[in-house]
Design a protein around this motif. Structure first.
Motif, PDB file in Angstrom:
ATOM      1  N   MET A 191      29.531  47.378   2.483  1.00  0.00           N
ATOM      2  CA  MET A 191      30.336  48.588   2.666  1.00  0.00           C
ATOM      3  C   MET A 191      29.732  49.525   3.712  1.00  0.00           C
ATOM      4  SD  MET A 191      32.996  50.378   1.817  1.00  0.00           S
ATOM      5  CE  MET A 191      33.606  49.686   0.292  1.00  0.00           C
ATOM      6  N   ALA A 192      28.395  49.713   3.665  1.00  0.00           N
ATOM      7  CA  ALA A 192      27.745  50.619   4.611  1.00  0.00           C
ATOM      8  C   ALA A 192      27.947  50.132   6.048  1.00  0.00           C
ATOM      9  CB  ALA A 192      26.260  50.744   4.290  1.00  0.00           C
ATOM     10  N   TYR A 193      27.856  48.822   6.243  1.00  0.00           N
ATOM     11  CA  TYR A 193      28.047  48.244   7.576  1.00  0.00           C
ATOM     12  C   TYR A 193      29.477  48.494   8.058  1.00  0.00           C
ATOM     13  CZ  TYR A 193      28.520  44.662  11.214  1.00  0.00           C
ATOM     14  OH  TYR A 193      28.769  43.994  12.391  1.00  0.00           O
ATOM     15  N   LEU A 194      30.462  48.308   7.193  1.00  0.00           N
ATOM     16  CA  LEU A 194      31.860  48.538   7.555  1.00  0.00           C
ATOM     17  C   LEU A 194      32.087  50.000   7.908  1.00  0.00           C
ATOM     18  CD1 LEU A 194      34.783  47.627   7.874  1.00  0.00           C
ATOM     19  CD2 LEU A 194      35.089  47.898   5.403  1.00  0.00           C
ATOM     20  N   ILE A 209      30.210  38.473  11.229  1.00  0.00           N
ATOM     21  CA  ILE A 209      30.682  39.756  10.713  1.00  0.00           C
ATOM     22  C   ILE A 209      31.640  39.590   9.536  1.00  0.00           C
ATOM     23  CG2 ILE A 209      32.056  41.801  11.283  1.00  0.00           C
ATOM     24  CD1 ILE A 209      30.764  41.715  14.066  1.00  0.00           C
ATOM     25  N   ILE A 210      32.670  38.770   9.701  1.00  0.00           N
ATOM     26  CA  ILE A 210      33.632  38.589   8.605  1.00  0.00           C
ATOM     27  C   ILE A 210      32.967  37.992   7.368  1.00  0.00           C
ATOM     28  CG2 ILE A 210      35.699  37.312   7.884  1.00  0.00           C
ATOM     29  CD1 ILE A 210      36.848  37.773  10.672  1.00  0.00           C
ATOM     30  N   PRO A 211      32.166  36.929   7.490  1.00  0.00           N
ATOM     31  CA  PRO A 211      31.481  36.402   6.298  1.00  0.00           C
ATOM     32  C   PRO A 211      30.575  37.437   5.623  1.00  0.00           C
ATOM     33  CG  PRO A 211      31.417  34.778   8.043  1.00  0.00           C
ATOM     34  CD  PRO A 211      31.948  36.039   8.656  1.00  0.00           C
ATOM     35  N   PHE A 212      29.889  38.263   6.420  1.00  0.00           N
ATOM     36  CA  PHE A 212      29.023  39.290   5.843  1.00  0.00           C
ATOM     37  C   PHE A 212      29.846  40.313   5.065  1.00  0.00           C
ATOM     38  CE2 PHE A 212      26.802  43.432   6.249  1.00  0.00           C
ATOM     39  CZ  PHE A 212      25.683  43.123   5.497  1.00  0.00           C
ATOM     40  N   LEU A 213      30.965  40.742   5.620  1.00  0.00           N
ATOM     41  CA  LEU A 213      31.819  41.707   4.923  1.00  0.00           C
ATOM     42  C   LEU A 213      32.424  41.115   3.650  1.00  0.00           C
ATOM     43  CD1 LEU A 213      33.707  43.339   7.955  1.00  0.00           C
ATOM     44  CD2 LEU A 213      31.895  44.372   6.584  1.00  0.00           C
ATOM     45  N   ARG A 214      32.744  39.818   3.694  1.00  0.00           N
ATOM     46  CA  ARG A 214      33.360  39.166   2.532  1.00  0.00           C
ATOM     47  C   ARG A 214      32.385  38.993   1.356  1.00  0.00           C
ATOM     48  NH1 ARG A 214      38.471  37.599   3.633  1.00  0.00           N
ATOM     49  NH2 ARG A 214      38.970  36.750   5.714  1.00  0.00           N
ATOM     50  N   GLU A 215      31.118  39.202   1.591  1.00  0.00           N
ATOM     51  CA  GLU A 215      30.150  39.098   0.495  1.00  0.00           C
ATOM     52  C   GLU A 215      30.407  40.146  -0.580  1.00  0.00           C
ATOM     53  OE1 GLU A 215      26.190  39.282   2.008  1.00  0.00           O
ATOM     54  OE2 GLU A 215      26.403  37.479   3.269  1.00  0.00           O
ATOM     55  N   THR A 216      30.964  41.284  -0.193  1.00  0.00           N
ATOM     56  CA  THR A 216      31.198  42.366  -1.158  1.00  0.00           C
ATOM     57  C   THR A 216      32.624  42.917  -1.133  1.00  0.00           C
ATOM     58  OG1 THR A 216      30.361  43.942   0.483  1.00  0.00           O
ATOM     59  CG2 THR A 216      28.789  43.119  -1.162  1.00  0.00           C
ATOM     60  N   ASN A 276      45.243  48.913  -4.129  1.00  0.00           N
ATOM     61  CA  ASN A 276      44.604  49.177  -5.428  1.00  0.00           C
ATOM     62  C   ASN A 276      43.288  48.414  -5.594  1.00  0.00           C
ATOM     63  OD1 ASN A 276      45.689  46.656  -5.573  1.00  0.00           O
ATOM     64  ND2 ASN A 276      46.771  46.956  -7.535  1.00  0.00           N
ATOM     65  N   ASP A 277      42.813  47.818  -4.490  1.00  0.00           N
ATOM     66  CA  ASP A 277      41.572  47.064  -4.524  1.00  0.00           C
ATOM     67  C   ASP A 277      40.388  48.017  -4.679  1.00  0.00           C
ATOM     68  OD1 ASP A 277      39.992  44.469  -3.799  1.00  0.00           O
ATOM     69  OD2 ASP A 277      39.217  45.989  -2.417  1.00  0.00           O
ATOM     70  N   GLU A 278      39.385  47.593  -5.429  1.00  0.00           N
ATOM     71  CA  GLU A 278      38.214  48.441  -5.682  1.00  0.00           C
ATOM     72  C   GLU A 278      37.471  48.771  -4.388  1.00  0.00           C
ATOM     73  OE1 GLU A 278      33.965  48.226  -8.156  1.00  0.00           O
ATOM     74  OE2 GLU A 278      35.582  46.793  -8.609  1.00  0.00           O
ATOM     75  N   GLY A 279      37.351  47.782  -3.499  1.00  0.00           N
ATOM     76  CA  GLY A 279      36.673  48.012  -2.226  1.00  0.00           C
ATOM     77  C   GLY A 279      37.397  49.033  -1.371  1.00  0.00           C
ATOM     78  N   TRP A 280      38.739  48.937  -1.338  1.00  0.00           N
ATOM     79  CA  TRP A 280      39.526  49.893  -0.570  1.00  0.00           C
ATOM     80  C   TRP A 280      39.377  51.297  -1.149  1.00  0.00           C
ATOM     81  CZ3 TRP A 280      41.686  50.714   3.889  1.00  0.00           C
ATOM     82  CH2 TRP A 280      42.621  51.738   4.028  1.00  0.00           C
ATOM     83  N   THR A 281      39.400  51.385  -2.465  1.00  0.00           N
ATOM     84  CA  THR A 281      39.239  52.683  -3.126  1.00  0.00           C
ATOM     85  C   THR A 281      37.912  53.324  -2.745  1.00  0.00           C
ATOM     86  OG1 THR A 281      40.600  51.962  -4.997  1.00  0.00           O
ATOM     87  CG2 THR A 281      39.162  53.864  -5.348  1.00  0.00           C
TER      88      THR A 281
END
Length: 536
Positions: free
Chosen positions: A1-4, A84-91, A114-119
């Motif tokens: 999340m911090a990287y994004l 980048i995409i694989p790293f983001l998909r880890e969380t 309603n996704d937790e990550g988006w929230t």
């Protein structure tokens, strides 16, 4: 999340629909590494087509250097897909897609609302975010250290750049060239100071200098202003750092990381001992001439004034380190003008003194003038000028007419004469508030004669004015503009009567004037200070 979050703050946009768009800029397809002399392997620099060795003991000139080259377009796409995409998909869970051209690659991430990550992302950045005016979120200051490092890694991948030509002349034990890395910030004045302060407070990183997109910094001698390039200074801002202070961080874009490795290896070999930080600033000893663009509304309000040193802009924008230092000065206002900590004079006295010592550069536009080579050329040139002059004469008339028609209340919008440049260039000289309303215009490389900007619905109105008999070519030109920008209304006008041939063509196929969702170009005639629209 911090990287994004770092990616988005650097060059990203977040939409309340659940979409994130991240820009990875690569102005040139290939980027060259450090040039080396083929004889002694020292750094070489280029002047026009030729390279020369910077080693005075070697002195070789006019050679093809030894240097690496990195394909930024290929490596950016590859790094996004493989790292980048694989790293983001880890969380995080999202759908991804990419769009690319030779100068930019867009990574598009779509989240379920309603996704937790988006929230969590919207809790940090808000429901909408744009890198042109967004800030480093407060939450980043309380991230644990590894997350703060990832935030900077994201910021580097989108706004960080390594360029072998961006060195500073410095004396080291083994080199007189010290390479630099820079964060490139587009338009967002406040973010520059935030990045500077964050790197200092969280990592103790010295900032070598800041290259502001301000006329006093970029065009101090009015060279561009005299050449008629009034907004050439208004490029991105650059925060410059020596790579040896970025060892805790990394690029996930492989071409950038390879360049960083090169620059870092060079500086380590060069063995530079000076830490070199712009803070605290030195007393100002060299003062700049006033520039005609110092109050340009395109710039952030706090910097629409004269500056003699780049750090004064940092202070005007609220740098916490400078603000604290200014408070400890004998007179904080005098410190802001001169950098002096102990000057006992009044602000008015200091201002009057500065007026006397600032250089005065007269602004006389450089231009070419000469006689035509023959009378025939002169006649053609004169005819063309007369034609253009007649067309230009219609613009203020039409602006007044359409302003009265659409914007009797000036707060709701107004028409601008825009034929002298593309819409994207026109936007470069507008205030941030205006750009925020009509942001999409920055991408429109079209040049309608007049454009109405309606602030109530953030829609456009196009007007094309001619002094010739209208033809299908003119219809096609305006139709092209309309298909690009989708204005809510569009007018093609002429001082001439409507030609029967065009009437016949449009009567047989009126849909030729259609664009968008039920919108049509309106054809009319300019009669004095009025406009009559033809029923077609």
């Amino acid at each position: 999340m911090a990287y994004l979050v770092g990616l988005i703050v650097g060059r990203g946009r977040l939409f309340d629909s659940g979409r994130v768009v991240i820009e990875f800029s690569h102005t040139n397809k290939n980027i060259a590494g450090i040039a080396h002399c083929p004889k002694c392997n020292s750094v070489a620099t280029q002047k026009k087509k030729y390279y020369s060795c910077k080693n005075s003991k070697c002195g070789l000139n006019g050679f093809a250097p030894i240097q690496h080259s990195y394909d930024q377009v290929v490596e950016t796409k590859s790094s996004i897909n493989s790292d980048i995409i694989p790293f983001l998909r880890e969380t995080l869970e999202f759908r991804s897609s990419m769009m690319a051209n030779p100068s930019i690659t867009l990574l598009i991430l779509d989240f379920d609302s309603n996704d937790e990550g988006w929230t969590k992302l919207t809790e940090i950045l808000g429901n909408e975010f744009h890198f042109h005016y967004g800030h480093i979120p407060q939450e980043v200051s309380v991230f644990e250290k590894r997350m703060q490092i990832e935030f900077i890694n994201g910021l580097l991948d989108t706004s960080g750049f390594c360029n072998a030509g961006g060195w500073a002349p410095r004396k080291g034990k083994n080199s007189e060239i010290r390479q630099r890395v820079y964060f490139q910030v587009v338009r967002n004045w406040g973010l520059v100071v935030e990045i500077d302060n964050f790197l200092r407070s969280e990592f103790g990183i010295p900032i070598q200098t800041i290259d502001w997109g301000h006329p006093n910094i970029r065009d101090a001698n009015l060279v561009d202003a005299r050449a008629g390039k009034s907004s050439s200074y208004a490029r991105e801002h650059q925060i410059k750092v020596y790579p040896e202070y970025l060892k805790d961080f990394k690029f996930r874009i492989s071409s950038k990381q390879k360049m960083l490795d090169e620059l870092l290896a060079h500086n380590i070999f060069g063995d530079f001992s000076n830490r070199e930080d712009w803070f605290p600033p030195s007393k100002i000893t060299s003062f700049k001439s006033h520039h005609p663009d110092e109050t340009n509304p395109r710039m952030s309000l706090p910097v629409r004034k004269h500056f003699d040193a780049f750090w004064q802009i940092n202070l005007a924008l609220g740098c916490k380190y400078l603000s604290k230092l200014a408070k400890s000065a004998l007179n904080p206002e005098v410190f802001a003008l001169t950098g002096e900590m102990d000057n006992p004079n009044s602000v008015s006295f200091v201002e009057q003194s500065l007026k006397k010592i600032r250089p005065i550069i007269k602004l006389e536009l450089d231009h070419f003038s000469g006689e035509p080579k023959n009378s025939k050329a002169s006649s053609k040139s004169s005819s063309a000028r007369n034609h253009v002059d007649l067309e230009l004469a219609t613009y203020p008339i039409l602006k007044e007419y359409f302003d009265k028609k659409y914007f009797p209340d000036k707060n709701s919008g107004q028409f601008h004469i825009t034929n002298y440049s593309t819409l994207s260039s026109f936007m470069k000289d507008q205030a941030d508030e205006f750009i925020h309303l009509f942001e999409e215009c920055e991408e429109y490389r079209i040049r309608p004669d007049l454009v109405g900007f309606d602030t109530r619905d953030q829609k456009l109105i196009f007007v094309e004015s001619k002094v010739d008999v209208l033809d299908m070519r003119m219809v096609g030109q305006l139709l092209g503009y309309c298909l690009v920008a989708q204005p809510k209304e569009a007018f093609l006008l002429s001082t001439q009567l409507l030609a029967p041939r065009l009437v016949t063509a449009l009567s047989a196929n009126p849909e030729v004037l259609s664009y968008g969702d039920g919108q049509r170009i309106q054809i009319g005639q300019i009669q004095g200070k009025q406009v009559n629209i033809h029923a077609i």
